[in-house]
Design an enzyme around this catalytic site. Structure first.
Site, short mmCIF file in Angstrom:
data_model
loop_
_atom_site.label_atom_id
_atom_site.label_comp_id
_atom_site.label_asym_id
_atom_site.label_seq_id
_atom_site.Cartn_x
_atom_site.Cartn_y
_atom_site.Cartn_z
N LYS A 238 52.03 12.39 -27.42
CA LYS A 238 50.76 11.74 -27.73
C LYS A 238 50.69 10.32 -27.19
O LYS A 238 49.62 9.84 -26.84
CB LYS A 238 50.53 11.71 -29.25
CG LYS A 238 50.19 13.07 -29.85
CD LYS A 238 49.99 12.94 -31.35
CE LYS A 238 49.76 14.31 -31.98
NZ LYS A 238 49.71 14.21 -33.44
N ARG A 239 51.82 9.66 -27.13
CA ARG A 239 51.80 8.25 -26.69
C ARG A 239 51.41 8.12 -25.21
O ARG A 239 51.05 7.05 -24.75
CB ARG A 239 53.13 7.55 -26.96
CG ARG A 239 54.30 8.09 -26.19
CD ARG A 239 55.62 7.50 -26.69
NE ARG A 239 56.75 8.14 -26.04
CZ ARG A 239 57.22 7.79 -24.86
NH1 ARG A 239 56.66 6.81 -24.19
NH2 ARG A 239 58.25 8.41 -24.34
#
Length: 467
Positions: A238-239
């Site tokens: 997700k980052r």
């Protein structure tokens, strides 16, 4: 051979980019060969599996257009079948009951590490001939010598020495089969011919091949696809800006853009970048999947999405953008008016959410951007705006953009102004912003009533600041 592939997600979360690409590769391979594509849920992890995640995965698959020919199957509904095969392996002496406790196993692991050995199970219970009992598990017997070769369709042959493997658990103490066992029984009974999955599974494959052989069955062919990495070359997460498939849908991405982007993460066909779904089905092959990891690029995906928005018909976009307009409080809009408005922003919008934002001023009186208002809605433009409102009111024809431009230029010349000194304040008055579709295009579409109303509102706004 009748080709049959499968996609077996775990319903412990949403469908993300990596899983969606795996599903797509399996789907395309099956469709290319006129075969079948099976969907099944690996939900033996009863603590983490959730029905709502299964539903979300089904929704994501349908949105992407990845239809399935069989399923969805659920491993949690197949325990009786797994148990039959466990019993078969036990009866044939290819599996055994093990009573070693977690504490004992941890102690063995530590001793092995201290001796510089691989921390694998030492086979304590292998020859004890134990039966079932509290806390006991079933382990599969790995042949003590030799090796298993995975003839990978992407990587080529990869050999695994049996001494590197240990007698792994196939039935836990709670009576639930492990992933390694359930996946083999599913592939066996569903007659899967090709297993296409991420290369993080490669080390599991010799175990699976040995199980197939122990059951007297021919293993499927395996193809392990390189992982997807973030721009920093670490595993995608997700980052890196990667979201679930449904999150992309909710942000206004088109399914065909996501499909096109996913397939190019690791697969290529010459220098071609844009593919229709039919082209992908015709051209897809495992030979064109690269061996190196693919790098996720959010900007490339956004570029593709903008391309598909530009290529879509205003009629289709009208139905797609309505839910995004509804989020902004715009509902029950006239179809023809919406289509014409879409045509003015279609080449600029990168997502449907962005398109809805761009369209908003066509349906609602705009809030002025503070910087735009400060720069352009100033007392010195009042005379021009008041003259313009009066002249536009008398103008019989609002659909002729050339006539509108002529009026603006004539007024600017008469008042000793540059065209932009009138155009930009009018743009802010009508849209609330300094950037928009063409000004005369906007005026023509908004129509006399809206245009004059908004000009008067801007005039009042300027006067209120003076007071």
């Amino acid at each position: 051979m009748n080709i049959k592939t499968r996609f077996p997600p775990s319903p412990t979360g949403h469908l993300h980019i990596g899983g969606a690409r795996t599903a797509l590769f399996n789907w395309l391979f099956a469709r290319h060969h006129g075969g079948k594509f099976v969907l099944r849920f690996e939900d033996t992890d009863q603590e983490r599996s959730r029905p709502e995640y299964a539903q979300a995965i089904l929704e994501a698959m349908k949105w992407l257009g990845l239809d399935w020919d069989e399923g969805p199957y659920y491993q949690s509904q197949r325990f009786d079948l797994y148990r039959q095969y466990i019993d078969q392996l036990l009866e044939e002496g290819q599996a055994y009951w093990c009573q070693c406790s977690p504490e004992e196993l941890e102690a063995k692991r530590k001793k092995a590490l201290e001796r510089g050995q691989k921390p694998k199970y030492d086979g304590t219970c292998r020859r004890l001939g134990l039966g079932p009992g509290p806390g006991r598990v079933v382990r599969f017997k790995i042949p003590p010598t030799g090796s298993t070769v995975v003839d990978d369709l992407i990587r080529g042959p990869v050999a695994f020495d049996h001494q590197e493997l240990d007698d792994f658990i196939i039935l836990r103490s709670d009576g639930v089969p492990t992933y390694h066992f359930a996946v083999v029984i599913d592939d066996l009974t569903m007659e899967i011919t090709h297993v296409i999955r991420g290369d993080d599974h490669l080390n599991n494959t010799p175990k699976h091949i040995l199980l197939f052989k122990a059951l007297g069955a021919q293993p499927p062919k395996f193809a392990h696809v390189p992982m997807i990495l973030g721009p920093d070359r670490t595993r995608l997460s997700k980052r890196h800006g990667a979201m679930s498939v449904l999150a992309y849908r909710d942000e206004g991405y088109l399914p065909q853009a996501l499909i096109n982007y996913l397939v190019r993460l690791g697969w290529s066909y010459g220098d071609q970048e844009i593919f229709s779904l039919q082209e992908l089905i015709e051209k897809f092959s495992l030979e064109n999947i690269g061996r190196s990891a693919a790098v996720f690029n959010p900007e490339k995906l956004l570029w593709l999405n903008a391309h598909y928005i530009k290529s879509e018909s205003p009629e289709t976009l009208a139905s797609l953008v309505r839910p995004f307009l509804a989020r902004l409080g715009v509902e029950n809009v006239d179809e023809g008016y919406l289509r014409r408005a879409i045509e003015t922003v279609q080449t600029r919008a990168k997502t449907l959410a962005e398109m809805a934002e761009m369209l908003l001023f066509y349906f609602k009186e705009p809030d002025y951007d503070p910087k735009a208002a400060q720069k352009f809605l100033k007392p010195e433009v009042l005379p021009a705006l008041e003259r313009l409102a009066g002249e536009l009111k008398e103008l019989p024809e609002f659909s002729n953009e050339e006539l509108l431009e002529k009026l603006f230029r004539g007024l600017a010349e008469e008042m000793g102004l540059k065209l932009k000194n009138i155009a930009q304040p009018v743009r802010v008055a009508l849209t609330g912003k300094t950037v928009s579709p063409g000004l005369f295009e906007i005026i023509s579409l908004l129509g006399k009533e809206r245009v004059i109303s908004r000009l008067k509102r801007a005039i009042e706004f300027i006067k209120s600041k003076e007071a």
